[in-house]
Scaffold this active site. Structure first.
Site, PDB file in Angstrom:
ATOM      1  N   ARG A  92       0.858  -1.187   0.000  1.00  0.00           N
ATOM      2  CA  ARG A  92       0.000   0.000   0.000  1.00  0.00           C
ATOM      3  C   ARG A  92       0.895   1.240   0.000  1.00  0.00           C
ATOM      4  O   ARG A  92       1.669   1.446   0.928  1.00  0.00           O
ATOM      5  CB  ARG A  92      -0.903  -0.002   1.232  1.00  0.00           C
ATOM      6  CG  ARG A  92      -1.677   1.287   1.369  1.00  0.00           C
ATOM      7  CD  ARG A  92      -2.605   1.322   2.590  1.00  0.00           C
ATOM      8  NE  ARG A  92      -3.268   2.599   2.602  1.00  0.00           N
ATOM      9  CZ  ARG A  92      -3.226   3.461   3.623  1.00  0.00           C
ATOM     10  NH1 ARG A  92      -2.591   3.179   4.727  1.00  0.00           N
ATOM     11  NH2 ARG A  92      -3.831   4.626   3.526  1.00  0.00           N
ATOM     12  N   HIS A 136      -2.865  10.971   0.614  1.00  0.00           N
ATOM     13  CA  HIS A 136      -2.328  10.753   1.960  1.00  0.00           C
ATOM     14  C   HIS A 136      -1.657  12.065   2.386  1.00  0.00           C
ATOM     15  O   HIS A 136      -0.466  12.131   2.625  1.00  0.00           O
ATOM     16  CB  HIS A 136      -1.355   9.569   1.965  1.00  0.00           C
ATOM     17  CG  HIS A 136      -1.082   8.972   3.317  1.00  0.00           C
ATOM     18  ND1 HIS A 136      -1.236   7.631   3.592  1.00  0.00           N
ATOM     19  CD2 HIS A 136      -0.654   9.526   4.470  1.00  0.00           C
ATOM     20  CE1 HIS A 136      -0.905   7.389   4.852  1.00  0.00           C
ATOM     21  NE2 HIS A 136      -0.541   8.530   5.414  1.00  0.00           N
ATOM     22  N   GLU A 181      -7.396   8.659   6.185  1.00  0.00           N
ATOM     23  CA  GLU A 181      -7.636   9.288   7.481  1.00  0.00           C
ATOM     24  C   GLU A 181      -8.213  10.698   7.413  1.00  0.00           C
ATOM     25  O   GLU A 181      -7.557  11.682   7.809  1.00  0.00           O
ATOM     26  CB  GLU A 181      -6.358   9.295   8.325  1.00  0.00           C
ATOM     27  CG  GLU A 181      -5.827   7.910   8.611  1.00  0.00           C
ATOM     28  CD  GLU A 181      -4.728   7.895   9.670  1.00  0.00           C
ATOM     29  OE1 GLU A 181      -4.260   8.981  10.036  1.00  0.00           O
ATOM     30  OE2 GLU A 181      -4.366   6.813  10.131  1.00  0.00           O
ATOM     31  N   ASN A 307      -7.308   1.941   9.935  1.00  0.00           N
ATOM     32  CA  ASN A 307      -6.009   2.172  10.566  1.00  0.00           C
ATOM     33  C   ASN A 307      -6.204   2.140  12.073  1.00  0.00           C
ATOM     34  O   ASN A 307      -7.053   2.860  12.613  1.00  0.00           O
ATOM     35  CB  ASN A 307      -5.429   3.540  10.165  1.00  0.00           C
ATOM     36  CG  ASN A 307      -4.999   3.576   8.704  1.00  0.00           C
ATOM     37  OD1 ASN A 307      -5.062   2.575   7.999  1.00  0.00           O
ATOM     38  ND2 ASN A 307      -4.550   4.734   8.255  1.00  0.00           N
ATOM     39  N   TYR A 309      -4.032   1.985  15.844  1.00  0.00           N
ATOM     40  CA  TYR A 309      -2.789   1.990  16.618  1.00  0.00           C
ATOM     41  C   TYR A 309      -3.033   1.773  18.109  1.00  0.00           C
ATOM     42  O   TYR A 309      -2.280   1.056  18.758  1.00  0.00           O
ATOM     43  CB  TYR A 309      -2.037   3.317  16.406  1.00  0.00           C
ATOM     44  CG  TYR A 309      -1.476   3.412  15.006  1.00  0.00           C
ATOM     45  CD1 TYR A 309      -0.240   2.855  14.701  1.00  0.00           C
ATOM     46  CD2 TYR A 309      -2.199   3.991  13.984  1.00  0.00           C
ATOM     47  CE1 TYR A 309       0.268   2.897  13.407  1.00  0.00           C
ATOM     48  CE2 TYR A 309      -1.704   4.042  12.685  1.00  0.00           C
ATOM     49  CZ  TYR A 309      -0.467   3.488  12.409  1.00  0.00           C
ATOM     50  OH  TYR A 309       0.015   3.509  11.130  1.00  0.00           O
ATOM     51  N   GLU A 367      -3.362   0.002   8.105  1.00  0.00           N
ATOM     52  CA  GLU A 367      -2.182   0.419   8.884  1.00  0.00           C
ATOM     53  C   GLU A 367      -2.296  -0.129  10.289  1.00  0.00           C
ATOM     54  O   GLU A 367      -3.350  -0.027  10.912  1.00  0.00           O
ATOM     55  CB  GLU A 367      -2.072   1.950   9.019  1.00  0.00           C
ATOM     56  CG  GLU A 367      -1.633   2.664   7.783  1.00  0.00           C
ATOM     57  CD  GLU A 367      -1.531   4.179   7.985  1.00  0.00           C
ATOM     58  OE1 GLU A 367      -1.292   4.648   9.118  1.00  0.00           O
ATOM     59  OE2 GLU A 367      -1.709   4.886   6.974  1.00  0.00           O
TER      60      GLU A 367
HETATM   61  C1  FCB Z   1      -1.205   7.438  10.652  1.00  0.00           C
HETATM   62  C2  FCB Z   1      -0.794   7.931   9.276  1.00  0.00           C
HETATM   63  C3  FCB Z   1       0.521   7.416   8.808  1.00  0.00           C
HETATM   64  C4  FCB Z   1       1.525   7.289   9.923  1.00  0.00           C
HETATM   65  C5  FCB Z   1       0.946   6.592  11.123  1.00  0.00           C
HETATM   66  C6  FCB Z   1       1.905   6.410  12.271  1.00  0.00           C
HETATM   67  O1  FCB Z   1      -2.056   8.356  11.249  1.00  0.00           O
HETATM   68  O2  FCB Z   1      -1.761   7.578   8.314  1.00  0.00           O
HETATM   69  O3  FCB Z   1       0.954   8.238   7.757  1.00  0.00           O
HETATM   70  O4  FCB Z   1       2.106   8.500  10.215  1.00  0.00           O
HETATM   71  O5  FCB Z   1      -0.181   7.275  11.563  1.00  0.00           O
END
Ligand code: FCB
Length: 464
Positions: A92, A136, A181, A307, A309, A367
């Site tokens: 990607r 992006h 995002e 995405n 985290y 992500e």
């Molecule tokens: C996300 C972004 C990516 C990267 C990660 C850590 O928010 O899409 O570009 O910076 O965080």
């Protein structure tokens, strides 16, 4: 020495869970244009809002910018070959609008397109499936000067740009993500000021958000008209909100934060409406919605990119004042060097919730990954056991979600290689490949060796 010989496999995913992944599962890695490419002035590229923002004093860690980054523009073939060596099945990446239409609207720059065309060819030669993100975050600066995402015209300009790209690459790229995002574009860029274009106006964030979504909605039918067999989706970022206690004020705060952080974008895309309480709770007016906008924004998609985290934990005031607070850091939890809590259960809960509440045709984790203070030994070793553990736990969370019925069809590690982490500059490393910036040498981290080894064992692997 082969890649596997140097792998240090400590902690691994449960083999019975690995069997959960379908043979055609897209095991991938992700990057984005401004974060890796460098070559800021090559072949007719114009400035993006990130070039401008990064050069504002105090905007980015130590005044760093993406002028050179990982110089992927000049290392593209080497990078794709390294992906192939690692057994990556899908990549990607994102396309830089200022390389394709340097004037924002109007003439297409053939040499800008040529770079991505060569990238796609190189990927296909190595048997790696390309997944392209059209936006992006690197908006042409020239469009910012005409209002950027605060102007409705930018949505139409985006759809034209999307059509130009898909017209050239759509014969070879089957998976298209319109926008990455929208929350970060809108909120971090327009209300919080930590991202380009650096505005601090909550109302501006609401307006920008609507135009970003409109750009998505306008682009989708034009992509489909050009390439009826294309798989088209959008990537949203989510941060599930959890309650630390049972207090009514906590429950109320969780609901309202969830509306803002998680439902602001998924509801227009999947239900054709903004969440009812969003604007009042954020003390802003609704955006300027024109007739037909919401129908465009909510046209059916082939997949939702996710995405993930970390999560947020909210609790009531221990002094019983009736107020609530974010609990951070979370006692007893591990945190990455971004300060983000490691909470794999959040990914499992999120995928199941999205499946239950919005029933997307397919889900891709576009992500997921972690930043740590990796140390390179100066030779061919970068030991990063925490990243490997993070990936193991999150891939297991995906396996459980698949097992529980969520239609997850791919997982992309953020990131393939270390890169420009926006406001954090080069101080935060997310790659499974280390970049020694002074020499631009690539060194596969232990986590990258582990990922290679995992993919060789996963269903559908040619190495199996
Ligand atoms: C996300 C972004 C990516 C990267 C990660 C850590 O928010 O899409 O570009 O910076 O965080």
């Amino acid at each position: 020495m082969t890649l596997s010989d140097t792998a240090q496999v400590r902690g691994d995913i449960d083999p019975s869970l690995l069997a959960t992944f379908p043979p055609n599962f897209q095991w991938g890695v992700a990057t984005s244009s401004y974060q890796i490419e460098g070559a800021a002035e090559a072949d007719g590229r114009s400035l993006s809002i990130w070039d401008t923002f990064a050069n504002k004093p105090g905007a980015v860690y130590q005044g760093q910018n993406g002028d050179v980054a990982a110089d992927h523009y000049h290392h593209m073939r080497e990078d794709v070959a390294l992906m192939a060596q690692l057994g990556i099945r899908s990549y990607r990446f994102s396309i830089a609008w200022p390389r394709i239409i340097p004037t924002g609207v109007g003439a297409v720059n053939a040499s800008g397109l040529a770079f991505y065309s060569q990238l796609v060819d190189a990927l296909l030669e190595h048997g790696i499936a390309p997944m392209a993100t059209l936006y992006h975050w690197d908006l042409p600066q020239v469009l910012q000067e005409q209002g950027g995402w605060l102007s409705r015209n930018t949505a139409f300009a985006f759809a034209d740009y999307a059509e130009a790209v898909v017209g050239h690459l759509g014969d070879r790229v089957k998976h298209w993500i319109t926008i990455n995002e929208p929350f970060c574009i809108s909120y971090l860029g327009h209300a919080d000021g930590k991202h380009a274009p650096g505005m601090r106006d909550p109302q501006a964030a609401i307006i920008a958000a609507h135009h970003v979504l409109l750009g998505h909605g306008l682009a989708v039918p034009r992509i489909r008209a050009l390439m009826p067999d294309a798989q088209v989706g959008i990537t949203l970022d989510f941060s599930p909100i959890y309650a630390a206690d049972d207090l009514p004020e906590t429950r109320q705060a969780v609901t309202s934060e969830d509306t803002f952080r998680n439902r602001w974008f998924v509801e227009p895309v999947y239900r054709g409406t903004y969440p009812e309480t969003l604007f009042a709770e954020q003390h802003v007016a609704p955006p300027p919605i024109q007739e037909g906008d919401m129908a465009l924004i909510s046209a059916p998609l082939d997949f939702l990119g996710v995405n993930y985290y970390s999560r947020q934990l909210i609790g009531g005031d221990p002094d019983n004042s009736g107020s609530t607070r974010a609990i951070y850091p979370v006692p007893g939890s591990a945190h990455t060097v971004m300060g983000w809590e490691v909470f794999p259960q959040g990914l499992n809960d999120l995928l199941l919730r999205l499946h239950r509440d919005y029933a997307p045709a397919a889900l891709y984790v576009t992500e997921n990954g972690a930043a740590y203070n990796d140390e390179w030994d100066g030779g061919d070793r970068v030991s990063d056991p925490e990243r490997r553990e993070y990936l193991v736990a999150h891939i297991e969370a995906v396996a459980h979600a698949i097992d529980q019925g969520a239609p997850v069809q791919g997982y992309f590690v953020w990131s393939f290689m270390d890169n420009f982490e926006w406001g954090e500059g080069y101080s935060k490393r997310f790659g499974v490949v280390y970049i020694d910036y002074p020499t631009q040498r690539r060194i596969v981290k232990d986590s990258g060796h582990w990922y290679h080894d995992l993919l060789a064992r996963a269903p559908g692997s040619p190495a199996r």
